[in-house]
Design an enzyme around this catalytic site. Structure first.
Site, PDB file in Angstrom:
ATOM      1  CG  HIS A   1      -1.968   0.983   1.299  1.00  0.00           C
ATOM      2  ND1 HIS A   1      -1.746   2.308   1.612  1.00  0.00           N
ATOM      3  CD2 HIS A   1      -3.312   0.879   1.079  1.00  0.00           C
ATOM      4  CE1 HIS A   1      -2.892   2.970   1.594  1.00  0.00           C
ATOM      5  NE2 HIS A   1      -3.858   2.129   1.269  1.00  0.00           N
TER       6      HIS A   1
ATOM      7  CG  ASP B   1      -0.343  -2.401   5.932  1.00  0.00           C
ATOM      8  OD1 ASP B   1      -1.300  -2.393   6.731  1.00  0.00           O
ATOM      9  OD2 ASP B   1      -0.378  -1.852   4.821  1.00  0.00           O
TER      10      ASP B   1
ATOM     11  CD  GLN C   1      -7.602  -4.248   3.784  1.00  0.00           C
ATOM     12  OE1 GLN C   1      -8.599  -4.943   3.999  1.00  0.00           O
ATOM     13  NE2 GLN C   1      -7.688  -2.954   3.514  1.00  0.00           N
TER      14      GLN C   1
ATOM     15  CE  LYS D   1      -7.970   0.342   5.852  1.00  0.00           C
ATOM     16  NZ  LYS D   1      -8.753   0.622   4.644  1.00  0.00           N
TER      17      LYS D   1
ATOM     18  CB  CYS E   1      -3.673   3.252  -1.745  1.00  0.00           C
ATOM     19  SG  CYS E   1      -4.769   4.646  -1.410  1.00  0.00           S
TER      20      CYS E   1
END
Length: 413
Positions: free
Chosen positions: A129, A206, A209, A232, A371
């Site tokens: 991302h 990261d 997600q 999220k 992104c």
């Protein structure tokens, strides 16, 4: 795949999200843009309302009752988030930011500017991302370090042989997305952590997600840093989390300066507050942090393993429904081995046009580069459509997505 006994009571869960009952021109909303932002359940909304109605005050600044209540709830929220991701160090390893991007920047500036220099390398992946890729790219330019990128295979997975070659003694940081927000690829972050640590490098995961939809244990994967966002994972906007190993957060300098993050200030110098307040300058996201803890409670009540299975089931179903159509290209790994999203393109229909036509059918998806512009360059396309799922989505909604895609196809035939 989930068994019937493990299946979620999706209709009951949907009752916690009144927004899903919205209609547009008489058609009920099908919300499939969860990788961007999930909806917020009533228990979390009630937590927000309760804060503002009953104990709204600044934290760590007042002796009065409201400030005491807010301070305790805000501090406890750090502990709850630490528990949610398996951080045994508790609140001292949990910094509240405003989103994943700020968490990335905090480490890049506080650690990267001090530790990186000419000859040093940051290893990323082609599927990063922009929050990771651009941040480390710019820090590398400032410090003279070099960014390298682990390539992806034709199936959309990381080339781990290449990763083993790219991560060397010159590597100081490996920054990797846990689950790709475009490909749905679930990356082997534990293996990458081992590679990084074998060369005395750190790893930044990261988790934007992954933390919302599967069990994530930061100590089991041995992450040095991990970031994710509340919006999220059924929480509010304006709250992000940076997990960092305590010994690293202790040695890093602050990223922002001002009130709250100080211990003592003179006209000549200042010393810093204890963890995690050292990194939370100014008035922090008090209500958002408390509501994020409520979101952790909500998700744990459902069960993260069950949420993971539900999303995997939906992703596999969507993958199968879309790939059975000859003019649809789906990006990433097979349907039975991906996170809860599917990015795709329809021949002859631009992703933005597709999204607009689906919106006319009250089907909300994302269109664009998500992104991940460099990844789309690798894929050979400027943009893609993306349907992403969460705990309240159903296969019937995916059927509506496919039907709307067929409508778009007919318009452009």
């Amino acid at each position: 795949m989930s068994t019937q006994a493990d299946a979620l009571d999706v209709e009951r869960i949907r009752g916690d999200f009144p927004i899903l009952q919205r209609e547009f021109d008489g058609t009920q909303l099908v919300y499939l843009d969860n990788a961007a932002t999930t909806q917020t359940p009533e228990p979390v909304v009630e937590t927000i309302v309760d804060y503002y109605r009953t104990y709204n005050a600044n934290v760590h600044r007042g002796i009065h009752q409201l400030s005491q209540e807010a301070s305790i709830a805000y501090e406890d929220a750090h502990d709850r988030v630490a528990e949610f991701i398996g951080a045994s160090g508790g609140r001292e390893e949990i910094v509240f930011t405003k989103n994943t991007t700020e968490s990335m920047n905090l480490v890049a500036y506080a650690w990267g500017l001090a530790e990186l220099g000419p000859g040093d390398e940051v290893v990323l992946t082609e599927m990063e991302h922009h929050a990771s890729l651009v941040t480390w790219q710019q820090i590398a330019k400032r410090t003279g370090a070099t960014c390298k990128y682990v390539p992806i295979t034709d199936e959309g997975r990381l080339d781990m042989d290449a990763a083993a070659e790219l991560i060397t003694d010159d590597t100081k940081m490996v920054s990797v997305v846990h689950v790709s927000n475009t490909l749905g690829t679930i990356n082997p972050v534990s293996e990458l952590a081992d590679l990084a640590h074998d060369h005395d490098a750190h790893i930044f995961v990261d988790g934007a997600q992954s933390v919302p939809n599967r069990p994530v244990d930061v100590e089991a994967i041995d992450a040095d840093f991990l970031a994710f966002s509340g919006h999220k994972m059924a929480g509010p906007t304006g709250i992000g989390v940076l997990y960092g190993k305590k010994h690293l957060l202790e040695t890093m300098e602050p990223y922002l300066y001002g009130g709250e993050m100080i211990l003592k200030v003179t006209f000549d110098d200042a010393t810093w507050n204890e963890l995690p307040w050292k990194y939370e300058a100014g008035t922090p996201p008090i209500c958002q942090g408390i509501a994020l803890a409520a979101a952790c409670d909500y998700l744990d009540d459902i069960g993260m393993e069950r949420i993971e299975r539900h999303e995997a089931d939906l992703a596999a179903y969507a993958h199968d429904r879309l790939t059975e159509q000859d003019d649809v290209e789906v990006y990433g790994p097979p349907g039975d081995d991906r996170g809860g999203l599917v990015a795709f393109n329809v021949d002859g229909v631009h992703a933005h046009d597709l999204s607009s036509i689906l919106n006319d059918s009250a089907v909300a998806i994302r269109a664009g580069d998500h992104c991940t512009q460099p990844l789309h360059d690798v894929l050979g396309t400027a943009a893609s459509a993306r349907a992403s799922f969460y705990v309240y989505n159903t296969k019937a909604e995916i059927d509506k997505l496919v039907a709307a895609v067929d409508d778009a196809r007919q318009l452009f035939a």
